[in-house]
Design a protein around this motif. Sequence first.
Motif, PDB file in Angstrom:
ATOM      1  N   ALA A  53     -82.577  43.876  -6.138  1.00 26.71           N
ATOM      2  CA  ALA A  53     -82.531  42.581  -6.808  1.00 26.71           C
ATOM      3  C   ALA A  53     -83.940  42.020  -6.898  1.00 26.71           C
ATOM      4  O   ALA A  53     -84.810  42.358  -6.083  1.00 26.71           O
ATOM      5  N   PRO A  54     -84.188  41.153  -7.864  1.00 27.66           N
ATOM      6  CA  PRO A  54     -85.496  40.482  -7.914  1.00 27.66           C
ATOM      7  C   PRO A  54     -85.714  39.656  -6.652  1.00 27.66           C
ATOM      8  O   PRO A  54     -84.768  39.107  -6.085  1.00 27.66           O
ATOM      9  N   ARG A  55     -86.972  39.578  -6.218  1.00 28.87           N
ATOM     10  CA  ARG A  55     -87.269  38.750  -5.053  1.00 28.87           C
ATOM     11  C   ARG A  55     -86.900  37.300  -5.343  1.00 28.87           C
ATOM     12  O   ARG A  55     -87.051  36.821  -6.455  1.00 28.87           O
ATOM     13  N   GLY A  56     -86.404  36.631  -4.318  1.00 26.38           N
ATOM     14  CA  GLY A  56     -85.826  35.309  -4.480  1.00 26.38           C
ATOM     15  C   GLY A  56     -86.784  34.253  -5.013  1.00 26.38           C
ATOM     16  O   GLY A  56     -88.007  34.332  -4.834  1.00 26.38           O
ATOM     17  N   LYS A  57     -86.204  33.282  -5.664  1.00 23.43           N
ATOM     18  CA  LYS A  57     -86.933  32.134  -6.199  1.00 23.43           C
ATOM     19  C   LYS A  57     -86.151  30.901  -5.788  1.00 23.43           C
ATOM     20  O   LYS A  57     -84.995  30.749  -6.165  1.00 23.43           O
ATOM     21  N   GLU A  58     -86.759  30.039  -4.982  1.00 24.87           N
ATOM     22  CA  GLU A  58     -86.036  28.924  -4.382  1.00 24.87           C
ATOM     23  C   GLU A  58     -85.364  28.055  -5.441  1.00 24.87           C
ATOM     24  O   GLU A  58     -85.968  27.661  -6.435  1.00 24.87           O
ATOM     25  N   GLY A  59     -84.067  27.813  -5.200  1.00 20.56           N
ATOM     26  CA  GLY A  59     -83.306  26.966  -6.090  1.00 20.56           C
ATOM     27  C   GLY A  59     -82.697  27.688  -7.271  1.00 20.56           C
ATOM     28  O   GLY A  59     -82.010  27.067  -8.093  1.00 20.56           O
ATOM     29  N   PHE A  60     -82.928  29.011  -7.368  1.00 19.64           N
ATOM     30  CA  PHE A  60     -82.434  29.765  -8.514  1.00 19.64           C
ATOM     31  C   PHE A  60     -81.741  31.052  -8.052  1.00 19.64           C
ATOM     32  O   PHE A  60     -82.022  31.580  -6.974  1.00 19.64           O
ATOM     33  N   ILE A  61     -80.836  31.541  -8.871  1.00 21.22           N
ATOM     34  CA  ILE A  61     -80.248  32.869  -8.708  1.00 21.22           C
ATOM     35  C   ILE A  61     -80.804  33.750  -9.829  1.00 21.22           C
ATOM     36  O   ILE A  61     -80.730  33.388 -11.010  1.00 21.22           O
ATOM     37  N   LEU A  62     -81.366  34.875  -9.446  1.00 21.72           N
ATOM     38  CA  LEU A  62     -81.910  35.823 -10.413  1.00 21.72           C
ATOM     39  C   LEU A  62     -80.969  37.017 -10.501  1.00 21.72           C
ATOM     40  O   LEU A  62     -80.697  37.684  -9.493  1.00 21.72           O
ATOM     41  N   VAL A  63     -80.436  37.271 -11.679  1.00 21.16           N
ATOM     42  CA  VAL A  63     -79.433  38.323 -11.878  1.00 21.16           C
ATOM     43  C   VAL A  63     -80.053  39.469 -12.677  1.00 21.16           C
ATOM     44  O   VAL A  63     -80.428  39.289 -13.839  1.00 21.16           O
ATOM     45  N   PRO A  64     -80.162  40.679 -12.066  1.00 21.28           N
ATOM     46  CA  PRO A  64     -80.656  41.836 -12.812  1.00 21.28           C
ATOM     47  C   PRO A  64     -79.511  42.547 -13.525  1.00 21.28           C
ATOM     48  O   PRO A  64     -78.433  42.722 -12.955  1.00 21.28           O
ATOM     49  N   LEU A  65     -79.727  42.955 -14.756  1.00 21.26           N
ATOM     50  CA  LEU A  65     -78.697  43.662 -15.510  1.00 21.26           C
ATOM     51  C   LEU A  65     -79.330  44.371 -16.695  1.00 21.26           C
ATOM     52  O   LEU A  65     -80.516  44.188 -16.992  1.00 21.26           O
ATOM     53  N   ALA A  84     -74.585  24.312  -6.020  1.00 21.19           N
ATOM     54  CA  ALA A  84     -74.661  23.446  -4.847  1.00 21.19           C
ATOM     55  C   ALA A  84     -73.634  23.851  -3.798  1.00 21.19           C
ATOM     56  O   ALA A  84     -73.881  23.749  -2.595  1.00 21.19           O
ATOM     57  N   ALA A  85     -72.469  24.317  -4.253  1.00 23.83           N
ATOM     58  CA  ALA A  85     -71.406  24.713  -3.326  1.00 23.83           C
ATOM     59  C   ALA A  85     -71.680  26.114  -2.777  1.00 23.83           C
ATOM     60  O   ALA A  85     -72.397  26.910  -3.392  1.00 23.83           O
ATOM     61  N   PRO A  86     -71.125  26.441  -1.604  1.00 22.30           N
ATOM     62  CA  PRO A  86     -71.280  27.804  -1.064  1.00 22.30           C
ATOM     63  C   PRO A  86     -70.744  28.843  -2.048  1.00 22.30           C
ATOM     64  O   PRO A  86     -69.773  28.597  -2.771  1.00 22.30           O
ATOM     65  N   TYR A  87     -71.386  30.032  -2.082  1.00 22.74           N
ATOM     66  CA  TYR A  87     -70.970  31.074  -3.008  1.00 22.74           C
ATOM     67  C   TYR A  87     -71.162  32.447  -2.372  1.00 22.74           C
ATOM     68  O   TYR A  87     -71.938  32.608  -1.419  1.00 22.74           O
ATOM     69  N   ASP A  88     -70.451  33.426  -2.897  1.00 25.55           N
ATOM     70  CA  ASP A  88     -70.570  34.809  -2.446  1.00 25.55           C
ATOM     71  C   ASP A  88     -71.940  35.331  -2.863  1.00 25.55           C
ATOM     72  O   ASP A  88     -72.280  35.289  -4.053  1.00 25.55           O
ATOM     73  N   PRO A  89     -72.759  35.832  -1.935  1.00 25.14           N
ATOM     74  CA  PRO A  89     -74.104  36.296  -2.306  1.00 25.14           C
ATOM     75  C   PRO A  89     -74.104  37.569  -3.134  1.00 25.14           C
ATOM     76  O   PRO A  89     -75.143  37.951  -3.670  1.00 25.14           O
ATOM     77  N   ARG A  90     -72.937  38.233  -3.267  1.00 23.36           N
ATOM     78  CA  ARG A  90     -72.892  39.493  -4.010  1.00 23.36           C
ATOM     79  C   ARG A  90     -72.360  39.326  -5.420  1.00 23.36           C
ATOM     80  O   ARG A  90     -72.823  39.974  -6.361  1.00 23.36           O
ATOM     81  N   VAL A  91     -71.349  38.453  -5.589  1.00 26.20           N
ATOM     82  CA  VAL A  91     -70.688  38.252  -6.886  1.00 26.20           C
ATOM     83  C   VAL A  91     -70.631  36.756  -7.150  1.00 26.20           C
ATOM     84  O   VAL A  91     -70.114  36.003  -6.318  1.00 26.20           O
ATOM     85  N   VAL A  92     -71.160  36.333  -8.289  1.00 26.53           N
ATOM     86  CA  VAL A  92     -71.173  34.901  -8.586  1.00 26.53           C
ATOM     87  C   VAL A  92     -70.610  34.655  -9.984  1.00 26.53           C
ATOM     88  O   VAL A  92     -70.726  35.498 -10.875  1.00 26.53           O
ATOM     89  N   THR A  93     -69.985  33.513 -10.148  1.00 23.81           N
ATOM     90  CA  THR A  93     -69.525  33.080 -11.465  1.00 23.81           C
ATOM     91  C   THR A  93     -70.438  31.947 -11.929  1.00 23.81           C
ATOM     92  O   THR A  93     -70.527  30.899 -11.278  1.00 23.81           O
ATOM     93  N   LEU A  94     -71.141  32.186 -13.010  1.00 27.15           N
ATOM     94  CA  LEU A  94     -72.128  31.247 -13.520  1.00 27.15           C
ATOM     95  C   LEU A  94     -71.865  31.006 -14.994  1.00 27.15           C
ATOM     96  O   LEU A  94     -71.739  31.958 -15.778  1.00 27.15           O
TER      97      LEU A  94
END
Length: 347
Positions: A53-65, A84-94
């Motif tokens: 995965a891309p290295r983290g960026k605070e406040g953002f989710i980076l999705v490779p595809l 803002a709510a807790p989420y699964d770190p592997r699968v996200v709905t955005l």
Amino acid sequence: MKNYKLRRLSDQPILKTSDVKPSVDGFEVLGAFNPAACLVGDEVILLLRVAEAPRGKEGFILVPLIEEQNGTPELAIKEFNEPAAPYDPRVVTLNGKVYLTSLSHLRIARSRDGIQFTIDENPFLFPARMDESFGIEDARITFLEGKYWITYTAVSEHGPGVGLAITTDFKTVERIGMILPPPNKDVALFPQRINDKYMLLHRPMVSDIGKPSIWLAESEDGVHWGNHRFLFGGRGLADNPFAWEGAKIGAGPEPILTDEGWLLCYHGADPTHSYSLALALLDKNDPAKVLDRSDAPMLTPELLWEREGFFPNVVFSNGWIQWPDGRIWVYYGAADSGVGVAELVRE
């Protein structure tokens, strides 16, 4: 199957996530696990699933595809505000769409003794088609008619399907394409034709009715599959001795032919998503007949590195080898974070 035991050959992982270098600049490796396995001459080949995965960026989710750009599938990175709510770190709905937060590919690891491995720096199979746009996962290798047939889970926004690739030398590889559409996975090819038919095990996904279970299919050419038949499913409920396989099961590596029949390693998961390994025996002339099954799991997550990791409490095998002297070594992913090895012993 009571006369078989699985004995760990090491109380430590033989491969760890930290052993694998990223294949893409700016990415980090989140997991290296669930290897396919085979012997090529006197060399053990593992096909590791490497999740990056891309290295983290605070406040953002980076999705490779993989996305089509000017008609060509290319690697892309989508950026979303972190929920803002807790989420699964592997699968996200955005924005109403489901994404994986990592992209998996297959990487070769090589060894002479089956314990000490050298890992290639570049991927062997990297997602390159739109039906692989979310990644390539959990391969199986079958040596069949002079070639190594590689089945793998091809994941896209349409779900997990089954891809096929073929190699003779693990240097070059030919993608055949998707042989079973979504939703399906856990495909293991038999290493010889049976009654002049290619045969495989697969695991269709289910929705409101039924549970994931192991099925059998056959083919005239190894690409187009039919005569799909239910083989066996989990026996467990939460309150009985088979709870360890009560939530789902799926086939592991390619079956091995023994004097008694086809030996099959499979995984079972309980309602808490803890994964274990077990065995089944299929009739050598008609593998639709199940002759025997494990009453209890043969390997469960017990060691710390099997219980803690990217996905905890998992031992999962999709690769084993049979040495020339008959020994069978089972390679297994542990907590989606490393690889262990155990010997299958008959007592």
